[in-house]
Design an enzyme around this catalytic site. Structure first.
Site, short mmCIF file in Angstrom:
data_model
loop_
_atom_site.label_atom_id
_atom_site.label_comp_id
_atom_site.label_asym_id
_atom_site.label_seq_id
_atom_site.Cartn_x
_atom_site.Cartn_y
_atom_site.Cartn_z
N ILE A 173 43.02 -26.19 7.45
CA ILE A 173 43.71 -26.46 8.72
C ILE A 173 45.12 -25.94 8.50
O ILE A 173 45.84 -26.45 7.63
CB ILE A 173 43.78 -27.97 9.07
CG1 ILE A 173 42.40 -28.52 9.40
CG2 ILE A 173 44.73 -28.19 10.26
CD1 ILE A 173 42.38 -29.99 9.79
N ASN B 38 51.23 -30.54 -2.12
CA ASN B 38 51.36 -30.38 -0.66
C ASN B 38 51.45 -31.78 -0.04
O ASN B 38 50.50 -32.30 0.53
CB ASN B 38 50.18 -29.59 -0.10
CG ASN B 38 50.37 -29.21 1.36
OD1 ASN B 38 51.25 -29.73 2.04
ND2 ASN B 38 49.53 -28.31 1.84
N TYR C 209 46.33 -36.51 5.69
CA TYR C 209 44.94 -36.94 5.47
C TYR C 209 44.85 -38.43 5.15
O TYR C 209 43.92 -39.11 5.59
CB TYR C 209 44.26 -36.08 4.40
CG TYR C 209 44.02 -34.68 4.91
CD1 TYR C 209 43.20 -34.45 6.02
CD2 TYR C 209 44.65 -33.58 4.34
CE1 TYR C 209 43.00 -33.18 6.52
CE2 TYR C 209 44.45 -32.30 4.84
CZ TYR C 209 43.62 -32.11 5.93
OH TYR C 209 43.44 -30.85 6.44
#
Length: 175
Positions: free
Chosen positions: A98, A137, A144
Site C-alpha cells: 500500500i 517504517n 497497521y
C-alpha cells in the site's frame, strides 16, 4: 478530499502508470534510509516491465489504483494462494503493498486502499490478512497496529545488497 478518491482495479494497459507510481512512492518512502545504489537496483528489478507484466497477469494477484481527478496518487497490491510472498495459505490474503504519493500522506488514502483489501478478503472468505512491514517504517507500523494487526514473526527483506528485517503482522477476520 477522500470522497473524490476512486479505488479501481488496474488493467495491463496501465502498466506505465503502475511503474511510475510504484517507483515514485517506493523512492519517497525509503530513499532517505537506503543507499542510492541499493534503491536503483531494487527499483530496476521490482518495477521492470517484465516483472510488472508477470504480476498483472497473475490470477492470484490484484492491483488497485487510488485516483483523484484521473491522477494516480496511490496503489494497493494483494496476493492470494500460491502468489503470496510467504505463508501461501489458501485461507489468507497478503497485502504486499500500500503506497501513497507523499503529497497525499495524512489524507486517508492509505486507509481507503486498506479498506478495499479487507473488503476483498471478506468477499473471498479468508480467515486472516497478513503483511510484512520494515521494522524502521514507524508510520506504517502505527497504521497497521491502529487497524488491529499484531506481530507474529519476522523475515529478512533484501534491498539491493542490504538485508533488512520486516515484521510480519496479521489480522484475524470475523466473517
Amino acid at each position: 478530499m477522500a470522497e473524490n478518491i476512486i479505488i479501481r482495479q488496474i488493467s495491463l494497459n496501465e502498466i506505465d502508470q503502475l511503474q511510475k507510481i510504484g517507483q515514485q512512492t517506493f523512492h519517497e518512502t525509503f530513499s532517505e534510509s537506503n543507499s542510492e545504489e541499493n534503491m536503483k537496483s531494487y527499483l530496476k528489478e521490482k518495477f521492470s516491465y517484465q516483472k510488472l507484466t508477470e504480476e498483472l497477469t497473475d490470477d492470484n494477484s490484484e492491483f488497485y489504483f487510488a485516483t483523484l481527478d484521473n491522477e494516480v496518487i496511490g496503489y494497493l497490491k494483494i496476493n492470494f494462494g500460491e502468489s503470496q510472498t510467504e505463508l501461501k495459505d489458501n485461507k489468507s490474503l497478503e497485502i504486499e503493498r500500500i503506497y501513497v504519493s507523499k503529497e497525499f500522506h495524512g489524507k486517508k488514502i492509505g486507509q481507503l486502499l486498506y479498506d478495499k483489501a479487507i473488503e476483498i478478503a471478506k468477499e473471498k472468505n479468508t480467515e486472516y490478512v497478513w503483511l510484512g512491514v520494515w521494522e524502521n517504517n514507524l508510520r506504517a507500523l502505527r497504521f497497521y497496529k491502529k487497524n488491529g494487526f499484531t506481530e507474529f514473526d519476522k523475515h529478512i527483506f533484501k534491498l539491493g545488497n542490504d538485508e533488512q528485517t520486516d515484521l510480519m503482522m496479521k489480522l484475524k477476520l470475523d466473517n
